[in-house]
Scaffold this active site. Structure first.
Site, PDB file in Angstrom:
ATOM      1  N   ARG A   1       0.728  -1.069  -0.466  1.00  0.00           N
ATOM      2  CA  ARG A   1      -0.065   0.125  -0.180  1.00  0.00           C
ATOM      3  C   ARG A   1       0.647   1.273   0.053  1.00  0.00           C
ATOM      4  NH1 ARG A   1      -4.492   0.268   4.984  1.00  0.00           N
ATOM      5  NH2 ARG A   1      -2.419   1.312   6.155  1.00  0.00           N
TER       6      ARG A   1
ATOM      7  N   GLU B   1     -16.025   6.080   6.018  1.00  0.00           N
ATOM      8  CA  GLU B   1     -14.114   5.518   7.126  1.00  0.00           C
ATOM      9  C   GLU B   1     -14.367   6.690   7.923  1.00  0.00           C
ATOM     10  OE1 GLU B   1     -11.218   5.178   4.764  1.00  0.00           O
ATOM     11  OE2 GLU B   1     -11.313   7.530   3.448  1.00  0.00           O
TER      12      GLU B   1
ATOM     13  N   LYS C   1      -2.586   7.054   1.301  1.00  0.00           N
ATOM     14  CA  LYS C   1      -2.023   7.009   2.352  1.00  0.00           C
ATOM     15  C   LYS C   1      -1.023   8.557   2.233  1.00  0.00           C
ATOM     16  CE  LYS C   1      -2.367   5.027   6.897  1.00  0.00           C
ATOM     17  NZ  LYS C   1      -2.831   5.068   7.520  1.00  0.00           N
TER      18      LYS C   1
HETATM   19  C1  PLP Z   1      -8.567   7.117   6.665  1.00  0.00           C
HETATM   20  C2  PLP Z   1      -8.330   5.381   7.132  1.00  0.00           C
HETATM   21  N1  PLP Z   1      -8.711   4.753   7.136  1.00  0.00           N
HETATM   22  C3  PLP Z   1      -9.247   3.864   6.872  1.00  0.00           C
HETATM   23  C4  PLP Z   1      -7.640   2.961   7.865  1.00  0.00           C
HETATM   24  C5  PLP Z   1      -7.806   1.519   8.287  1.00  0.00           C
HETATM   25  O1  PLP Z   1      -6.379   1.174   7.596  1.00  0.00           O
HETATM   26  P1  PLP Z   1      -5.376   0.113   8.230  1.00  0.00           P
HETATM   27  O2  PLP Z   1      -6.604  -1.117   8.821  1.00  0.00           O
HETATM   28  O3  PLP Z   1      -4.442  -0.881   6.762  1.00  0.00           O
HETATM   29  O4  PLP Z   1      -5.338   0.538   9.416  1.00  0.00           O
HETATM   30  C6  PLP Z   1      -6.898   4.157   8.186  1.00  0.00           C
HETATM   31  C7  PLP Z   1      -5.455   3.548   8.845  1.00  0.00           C
HETATM   32  O5  PLP Z   1      -4.837   4.551   9.356  1.00  0.00           O
HETATM   33  C8  PLP Z   1      -6.998   5.849   7.916  1.00  0.00           C
HETATM   34  O6  PLP Z   1      -5.629   6.608   7.919  1.00  0.00           O
END
Ligand code: PLP
Length: 328
Positions: free
Chosen positions: A79, A209, A176
């Site tokens: 990612r 989210e 990210k």
């Molecule tokens: C905006 C956002 N959504 C969802 C997530 C959850 O992702 P992960 O399960 O890969 O930590 C994160 C993780 O930091 C995030 O920054």
């Protein structure tokens, strides 16, 4: 002049004048700037002219070391690479294998349960927005002691509110990046509302989210739904929970698991709602916008998924990267 001059000689002593108790959890940092590792929090700095600092021009990922092994390192690394590629950010040219840096840092940090934060920045170069001013990108890796949420949140569940902050367009939501202002404001509004967590809606009014979490909704029809990753970050935990839910479908505990649009109304009437993320695993939501969810306490599907995920995080050798603790 009233403000004193800081020099190499008085720099560290001036830092020591103020207490920074939060630094106790900082276990180590690697920087490609100095190509080395430090465990001294006073040295854990990035240059102010790195475009990461003044423009948010960088990408990051956060993974977890659980009981001495790194969970889903490859998925996080992929990612991170995808995020970097999306903004044409290359890793520093002569940089070796980032996995080796991470493993070395974990060993030096010495804690078997920690969060590993990896940042790839555009690098120092100027104070403009122009990425071509920066001769080389940089990598910073910071290791922080893992302190999970209080157990009470998992036993009693949490309350969630709908966010008023406009969410990122999908292109930005998928990356990210170190530009997390909407996420910061979502967290701020949740904390101010006494709730800790909020969830954003997309332009059509469907759930997207949280500030740093994905959301799952077990609707009244027995189908577990997650908002599609085209509108959110592709959460590595949500993806894994989705896969693990297949087991519950087989056992007929839930009817199906799907990516789908979820309206807030559907979530209000849900049997169960939960959040997922690297540092919180899976967290039950028992109130949403001041309405009780299901029975008002964490439900059975949450419990099953939580156990399946923990088992995966601690026993699934395919997803765990070994660290050679003996070599320490
Ligand atoms: C905006 C956002 N959504 C969802 C997530 C959850 O992702 P992960 O399960 O890969 O930590 C994160 C993780 O930091 C995030 O920054």
């Amino acid at each position: 002049m009233k403000i004193r001059k800081i020099t190499r000689e008085n720099f560290f002593s001036s830092l020591k004048e103020k207490e920074r108790p939060w630094q106790e959890d900082y276990l180590g940092m690697y920087s490609s700037q100095w190509n080395g590792i430090t465990t001294d929090p006073d040295l854990m700095m990035v240059p102010i002219d790195d475009h990461l600092v003044h423009r948010g021009d960088g990408v990051f990922d956060v993974m977890r070391c659980v009981r001495g092994k790194i969970y889903q390192l490859e998925a996080h690394f992929q990612r991170l690479s995808r995020s970097a590629k999306s903004i044409s950010l290359n890793f520093p040219p002569d940089f070796g294998d980032i996995r080796e840096v991470i493993k070395d840092l974990v060993l030096v940090g010495g804690e078997r349960d920690c969060l590993i934060r990896v940042i790839v920045s555009r690098g120092p170069g100027s104070f403009s927005t122009n990425p071509f001013d920066c001769p080389s990108s940089q990598i910073y890796v910071v290791l922080v002691r893992f302190k999970g949420l209080s157990e009470a949140y998992y036993q009693e569940g949490i309350s969630l509110i709908t966010s008023d902050i406009p969410i990122k367009k999908s292109f930005f939501a998928n990356i990210k990046s170190c530009n997390y202002l909407p996420n910061v404001l979502m967290k701020k509004e949740a904390v101010e509302a006494g709730s800790l967590f909020s969830v954003g809606l997309d332009e059509e009014g469907f759930l997207a989210e949280g500030s740093t979490e994905n959301i799952g909704v077990l609707a009244a029809d027995g189908i577990l739904r997650f908002p599609g990753f085209e509108r959110t970050l592709s959460g590595i935990t949500a993806k894994r929970v989705f896969e693990l839910s297949g087991e519950l479908v087989k056992q007929r505990i839930i009817k199906d698991v799907r990516f789908a649009r979820i309206s807030p109304d559907k979530a209000y009437e849900a049997k169960e709602v939960f959040l997922t993320g690297t540092s919180l695993n899976i967290l039950p939501v028992v109130r949403y916008d001041d309405r009780p969810i299901g029975s008002g306490s964490p439900g059975p599907v949450y419990s099953r998924l939580s156990s399946l995920l923990w088992e995966d995080m601690t026993q699934n050798q395919e997803l765990l990267t070994e660290i050679d603790w003996e070599s320490k």
